[in-house]
Design a protein around this motif. Sequence first.
Motif, PDB file in Angstrom:
ATOM      1  N   SER A   1      -1.247 -29.850 -17.939  1.00 58.15           N
ATOM      2  CA  SER A   1      -0.487 -29.334 -19.075  1.00 58.15           C
ATOM      3  C   SER A   1       1.001 -29.416 -18.752  1.00 58.15           C
ATOM      4  O   SER A   1       1.411 -29.195 -17.608  1.00 58.15           O
ATOM      5  CB  SER A   1      -0.856 -27.871 -19.364  1.00 58.15           C
ATOM      6  N   GLY A   2       1.802 -29.716 -19.764  1.00 55.25           N
ATOM      7  CA  GLY A   2       3.248 -29.737 -19.608  1.00 55.25           C
ATOM      8  C   GLY A   2       3.903 -28.809 -20.616  1.00 55.25           C
ATOM      9  O   GLY A   2       3.559 -28.838 -21.811  1.00 55.25           O
ATOM     10  N   PHE A   3       4.840 -27.984 -20.158  1.00 61.53           N
ATOM     11  CA  PHE A   3       5.532 -27.028 -21.016  1.00 61.53           C
ATOM     12  C   PHE A   3       7.045 -27.245 -20.966  1.00 61.53           C
ATOM     13  O   PHE A   3       7.619 -27.566 -19.920  1.00 61.53           O
ATOM     14  CB  PHE A   3       5.256 -25.586 -20.563  1.00 61.53           C
ATOM     15  N   TYR A   4       7.662 -27.058 -22.116  1.00 60.89           N
ATOM     16  CA  TYR A   4       9.109 -26.877 -22.191  1.00 60.89           C
ATOM     17  C   TYR A   4       9.337 -25.582 -22.954  1.00 60.89           C
ATOM     18  O   TYR A   4       9.096 -25.514 -24.165  1.00 60.89           O
ATOM     19  CB  TYR A   4       9.795 -28.042 -22.900  1.00 60.89           C
ATOM     20  N   GLY A   5       9.745 -24.552 -22.247  1.00 64.18           N
ATOM     21  CA  GLY A   5       9.829 -23.244 -22.875  1.00 64.18           C
ATOM     22  C   GLY A   5       8.441 -22.752 -23.243  1.00 64.18           C
ATOM     23  O   GLY A   5       7.534 -22.721 -22.408  1.00 64.18           O
ATOM     24  N   ARG A   6       8.266 -22.393 -24.510  1.00 70.77           N
ATOM     25  CA  ARG A   6       6.961 -21.871 -24.969  1.00 70.77           C
ATOM     26  C   ARG A   6       6.028 -22.957 -25.502  1.00 70.77           C
ATOM     27  O   ARG A   6       4.838 -22.690 -25.725  1.00 70.77           O
ATOM     28  CB  ARG A   6       7.184 -20.815 -26.064  1.00 70.77           C
TER      29      ARG A   6
ATOM     30  N   TYR B   1       0.868 -23.078 -27.229  1.00 69.06           N
ATOM     31  CA  TYR B   1       1.986 -22.203 -27.529  1.00 69.06           C
ATOM     32  C   TYR B   1       1.842 -20.896 -26.753  1.00 69.06           C
ATOM     33  O   TYR B   1       0.817 -20.217 -26.847  1.00 69.06           O
ATOM     34  CB  TYR B   1       2.053 -21.892 -29.031  1.00 69.06           C
ATOM     35  N   LYS B   2       2.862 -20.553 -25.970  1.00 72.24           N
ATOM     36  CA  LYS B   2       2.829 -19.326 -25.187  1.00 72.24           C
ATOM     37  C   LYS B   2       3.167 -18.126 -26.074  1.00 72.24           C
ATOM     38  O   LYS B   2       4.276 -18.020 -26.602  1.00 72.24           O
ATOM     39  CB  LYS B   2       3.829 -19.403 -24.043  1.00 72.24           C
ATOM     40  N   LEU B   3       2.193 -17.232 -26.214  1.00 73.79           N
ATOM     41  CA  LEU B   3       2.415 -15.998 -26.936  1.00 73.79           C
ATOM     42  C   LEU B   3       3.135 -14.981 -26.062  1.00 73.79           C
ATOM     43  O   LEU B   3       3.887 -14.121 -26.536  1.00 73.79           O
ATOM     44  CB  LEU B   3       1.085 -15.403 -27.398  1.00 73.79           C
ATOM     45  N   LYS B   4       2.899 -15.080 -24.749  1.00 75.28           N
ATOM     46  CA  LYS B   4       3.499 -14.160 -23.787  1.00 75.28           C
ATOM     47  C   LYS B   4       3.730 -14.907 -22.489  1.00 75.28           C
ATOM     48  O   LYS B   4       2.902 -15.703 -22.071  1.00 75.28           O
ATOM     49  CB  LYS B   4       2.573 -12.967 -23.522  1.00 75.28           C
ATOM     50  N   GLY B   5       4.864 -14.629 -21.833  1.00 74.44           N
ATOM     51  CA  GLY B   5       5.132 -15.215 -20.526  1.00 74.44           C
ATOM     52  C   GLY B   5       6.243 -16.244 -20.568  1.00 74.44           C
ATOM     53  O   GLY B   5       6.730 -16.651 -21.595  1.00 74.44           O
TER      54      GLY B   5
ATOM     55  N   SER C   1      -0.174 -15.575 -21.848  1.00 77.32           N
ATOM     56  CA  SER C   1      -1.242 -15.770 -22.821  1.00 77.32           C
ATOM     57  C   SER C   1      -0.844 -16.920 -23.735  1.00 77.32           C
ATOM     58  O   SER C   1       0.310 -17.024 -24.162  1.00 77.32           O
ATOM     59  CB  SER C   1      -1.507 -14.493 -23.626  1.00 77.32           C
ATOM     60  N   ILE C   2      -1.815 -17.781 -24.025  1.00 78.25           N
ATOM     61  CA  ILE C   2      -1.525 -19.059 -24.679  1.00 78.25           C
ATOM     62  C   ILE C   2      -2.538 -19.306 -25.791  1.00 78.25           C
ATOM     63  O   ILE C   2      -3.744 -19.093 -25.613  1.00 78.25           O
ATOM     64  CB  ILE C   2      -1.581 -20.209 -23.654  1.00 78.25           C
ATOM     65  N   LEU C   3      -2.061 -19.767 -26.926  1.00 74.00           N
ATOM     66  CA  LEU C   3      -2.914 -20.218 -28.021  1.00 74.00           C
ATOM     67  C   LEU C   3      -2.941 -21.744 -28.004  1.00 74.00           C
ATOM     68  O   LEU C   3      -1.884 -22.386 -27.888  1.00 74.00           O
ATOM     69  CB  LEU C   3      -2.382 -19.719 -29.363  1.00 74.00           C
ATOM     70  N   ALA C   4      -4.138 -22.326 -28.129  1.00 75.05           N
ATOM     71  CA  ALA C   4      -4.289 -23.776 -28.047  1.00 75.05           C
ATOM     72  C   ALA C   4      -4.989 -24.322 -29.282  1.00 75.05           C
ATOM     73  O   ALA C   4      -6.023 -23.798 -29.709  1.00 75.05           O
ATOM     74  CB  ALA C   4      -5.069 -24.158 -26.802  1.00 75.05           C
ATOM     75  N   LEU C   5      -4.415 -25.378 -29.854  1.00 78.17           N
ATOM     76  CA  LEU C   5      -5.074 -26.184 -30.883  1.00 78.17           C
ATOM     77  C   LEU C   5      -5.609 -27.422 -30.187  1.00 78.17           C
ATOM     78  O   LEU C   5      -4.845 -28.215 -29.634  1.00 78.17           O
ATOM     79  CB  LEU C   5      -4.092 -26.563 -31.989  1.00 78.17           C
ATOM     80  N   ASN C   6      -6.928 -27.567 -30.200  1.00 74.38           N
ATOM     81  CA  ASN C   6      -7.570 -28.587 -29.380  1.00 74.38           C
ATOM     82  C   ASN C   6      -8.144 -29.724 -30.210  1.00 74.38           C
ATOM     83  O   ASN C   6      -8.640 -29.528 -31.322  1.00 74.38           O
ATOM     84  CB  ASN C   6      -8.710 -27.950 -28.575  1.00 74.38           C
ATOM     85  N   SER C   7      -8.084 -30.914 -29.644  1.00 76.67           N
ATOM     86  CA  SER C   7      -8.760 -32.064 -30.210  1.00 76.67           C
ATOM     87  C   SER C   7      -9.344 -32.856 -29.044  1.00 76.67           C
ATOM     88  O   SER C   7      -9.245 -32.440 -27.888  1.00 76.67           O
ATOM     89  CB  SER C   7      -7.795 -32.920 -31.038  1.00 76.67           C
ATOM     90  N   GLY C   8      -9.968 -33.967 -29.348  1.00 72.21           N
ATOM     91  CA  GLY C   8     -10.537 -34.754 -28.257  1.00 72.21           C
ATOM     92  C   GLY C   8     -11.489 -35.817 -28.753  1.00 72.21           C
ATOM     93  O   GLY C   8     -11.785 -35.916 -29.946  1.00 72.21           O
ATOM     94  N   LEU C   9     -11.977 -36.607 -27.810  1.00 69.50           N
ATOM     95  CA  LEU C   9     -12.935 -37.674 -28.069  1.00 69.50           C
ATOM     96  C   LEU C   9     -14.214 -37.355 -27.305  1.00 69.50           C
ATOM     97  O   LEU C   9     -14.215 -37.268 -26.075  1.00 69.50           O
ATOM     98  CB  LEU C   9     -12.367 -39.024 -27.626  1.00 69.50           C
ATOM     99  N   PHE C  10     -15.307 -37.169 -28.055  1.00 67.35           N
ATOM    100  CA  PHE C  10     -16.572 -36.725 -27.480  1.00 67.35           C
ATOM    101  C   PHE C  10     -17.632 -37.811 -27.653  1.00 67.35           C
ATOM    102  O   PHE C  10     -17.712 -38.466 -28.699  1.00 67.35           O
ATOM    103  CB  PHE C  10     -17.030 -35.442 -28.169  1.00 67.35           C
ATOM    104  N   SER C  11     -18.456 -37.990 -26.620  1.00 59.80           N
ATOM    105  CA  SER C  11     -19.550 -38.960 -26.697  1.00 59.80           C
ATOM    106  C   SER C  11     -20.624 -38.580 -25.689  1.00 59.80           C
ATOM    107  O   SER C  11     -20.449 -37.677 -24.872  1.00 59.80           O
ATOM    108  CB  SER C  11     -19.038 -40.382 -26.412  1.00 59.80           C
ATOM    109  N   PHE C  12     -21.751 -39.286 -25.756  1.00 56.15           N
ATOM    110  CA  PHE C  12     -22.833 -39.099 -24.801  1.00 56.15           C
ATOM    111  C   PHE C  12     -22.951 -40.330 -23.911  1.00 56.15           C
ATOM    112  O   PHE C  12     -22.651 -41.449 -24.334  1.00 56.15           O
ATOM    113  CB  PHE C  12     -24.163 -38.868 -25.526  1.00 56.15           C
TER     114      PHE C  12
END
Length: 238
Positions: A193-198, A234-238, A25-36
């Motif tokens: 996605s790339g992870f190092y540990g959690r 951030y991995k909350l579990k796993g 289970s993972i918590l994500a803080l998201n950002s991005g660039l949006f357009s039409f």
Amino acid sequence: MKKLVVLLLITIQTTNLSVGQSTESILALNSGLFSFHGVSAEKNSQINLASNGSTGYTNNPFGAKNGLSYGLSYQIQHITRGNFMTGISIGYENLRSKLTIDRVNGYDNTGTFQEVVAGQTYLSNNLINAFPFLGYRLKRNQFSIDLIGGLDIGYLLSSREKGEATGINGKTYSTSLDRTGLKTDLRPRVQVSGFYGRIGVYAGYAYGLRNYRSGWVGGRNECNAELIRFGILYKLKG
């Protein structure tokens, strides 16, 4: 959308029990660039003023320039012994497009006028988003890379334009108007996605299938969403 999410979670859990998957289970803080994009999306537009001469509406609020977006999501995913993945992410996001305001059209006591201005309008779209996906994990020691693909199912809570521009005489013009129309957008999405540990980071791309100007009258009305995502995991579990 609620029934789809529940069905997918049940399917994932059943598969997990039957083949011995690990669960994260993972918590994500998201950002991005949006357009039409499409023939109806524009990089420049104008403000059409109301009778009071300082407020009005953007002639075309669907901006082809990138606006900075943000969101928060919770993700659950299962990894088989062969490193194949199934999962779903659910969260809130605010997706903002942008365009330049270069003129205003109005009416004074003598007739219509047009003034050169400098400003911008944002179209802010608030959504609840579900992202069911499949993928594959590459792993070495504490490092892992997840390659996933799926479909964004975005339920639009509200859409509002907010613009401001200043004329050469220093006068400020503004807009603040509800633009809610389309209720659901479907966006094919790919992500790495790339992870190092959690701790992890990700980048992704999604393109909308629904026309935001469906039902508009006059001219060609084709306008689809595009989103470049990035964020912190951030991995909350796993």
